[in-house]
Design an enzyme around this catalytic site. Structure first.
Site, short mmCIF file in Angstrom:
data_model
loop_
_atom_site.label_atom_id
_atom_site.label_comp_id
_atom_site.label_asym_id
_atom_site.label_seq_id
_atom_site.Cartn_x
_atom_site.Cartn_y
_atom_site.Cartn_z
N SER A 143 0.81 -1.20 0.00
CA SER A 143 0.00 0.00 0.00
C SER A 143 0.86 1.27 0.00
O SER A 143 1.73 1.42 -0.85
CB SER A 143 -0.96 -0.07 1.20
N HIS A 153 -2.28 -0.98 -4.34
CA HIS A 153 -3.73 -1.00 -4.53
C HIS A 153 -4.28 0.40 -4.36
O HIS A 153 -3.58 1.31 -3.93
CB HIS A 153 -4.41 -1.97 -3.56
#
Length: 192
Positions: free
Chosen positions: A92, A115
Site C-alpha cells: 500500500s 492498490h
C-alpha cells in the site's frame, strides 16, 4: 555473544524512535499512522544534516495515506542518497515510500503490493453529499498515488492504475522485472 552498551543503546533507539543514528538507518515497520510519520520525518531530516547515504528499511502493510505521503515527500527532498530496502512485505502506501529510494532493493522473500486506497465508514446513516465528497477525495488520492509511482518509476500511468485497481502483488523478482525495484539484495554486505 554479549551485547555492548553501545549496541544496547542503538537497539533501544531502533525500537523507540525507529532510527539507528550510527548506521544512518531508519526502520519503518508496521502500520503507518500520523504519529509514526511525525516520528520519522524529523529523524530523517536530522540524518540529512550530515553527509552519507541514508538507508530506509521498510516492512509495513501501509496505513495512513497523509503520513505515507509526508515520509515519501521528505525522502524525495533529501540532499543525501537514499537507499530503500524492503523486507517481509511492503504494501500500500509503504510501496510508495519504497519508491523514494535512489536505490531500491528488496530482500529475496519480500512481497510488494499496490492498490487503491479505501475508506472506512462507521455504521449508521450517512448523508449522500458526504459520500460523494469522500468518493471524490478517494479518486484524488488514488490519482496522486498512481502519478507518484508512475513518475518515479517511468512505468506507464495506465499500467499503474490497473495494477492498483487489481490490488497487484509482486514477488521481489517480479517487482524488479516490472521496474518497481532495482534489484534483489543478498544481505547487509550488499548494502556497503
Amino acid at each position: 555473544m554479549k551485547r555492548t552498551r553501545d549496541q544496547s543503546g542503538r537497539l533501544s533507539n531502533v525500537h523507540t524512535v525507529g532510527v539507528d543514528w550510527k548506521s544512518r538507518t531508519v526502520w519503518i515497520v508496521g502500520e503507518l499512522d500520523e504519529l509514526k510519520a511525525y516520528q520519522y520525518v524529523p529523524a530523517i531530516r536530522l540524518l540529512d544534516e550530515t553527509p552519507g547515504p541514508i538507508k530506509v528499511m521498510i516492512m509495513s502493510n501501509g496505513g495512513c495515506e497523509p503520513g505515507g505521503f509526508a515520509i515519501y515527500d521528505t525522502l524525495m527532498s533529501l540532499k543525501n542518497e537514499v537507499v530503500t530496502i524492503g523486507y517481509g512485505h511492503v504494501y500500500s502506501i509503504a510501496a510508495l515510500i519504497f519508491q523514494a529510494g535512489d536505490t531500491r532493493l528488496l530482500a529475496p522473500n519480500c512481497e510488494l503490493m499496490m492498490h487503491n486506497g479505501s475508506i472506512h465508514l462507521d455504521g449508521g446513516d450517512t448523508n449522500t453529499d458526504y459520500i460523494e465528497e469522500l468518493a471524490a477525495e478517494a479518486v484524488r488520492n488514488n490519482g496522486r498515488y498512481h502519478r507518484a509511482i508512475a513518475n518515479r518509476t517511468g512505468i506507464d500511468l495506465q499500467k499503474i492504475e490497473q495494477w492498483c485497481k487489481d490490488e497487484k502483488y509482486f514477488s521481489a523478482t517480479e517487482a524488479v522485472d516490472a521496474g518497481l525495484a532495482d534489484r534483489v539484495t543478498v544481505g547487509w554486505k550488499d548494502l556497503k
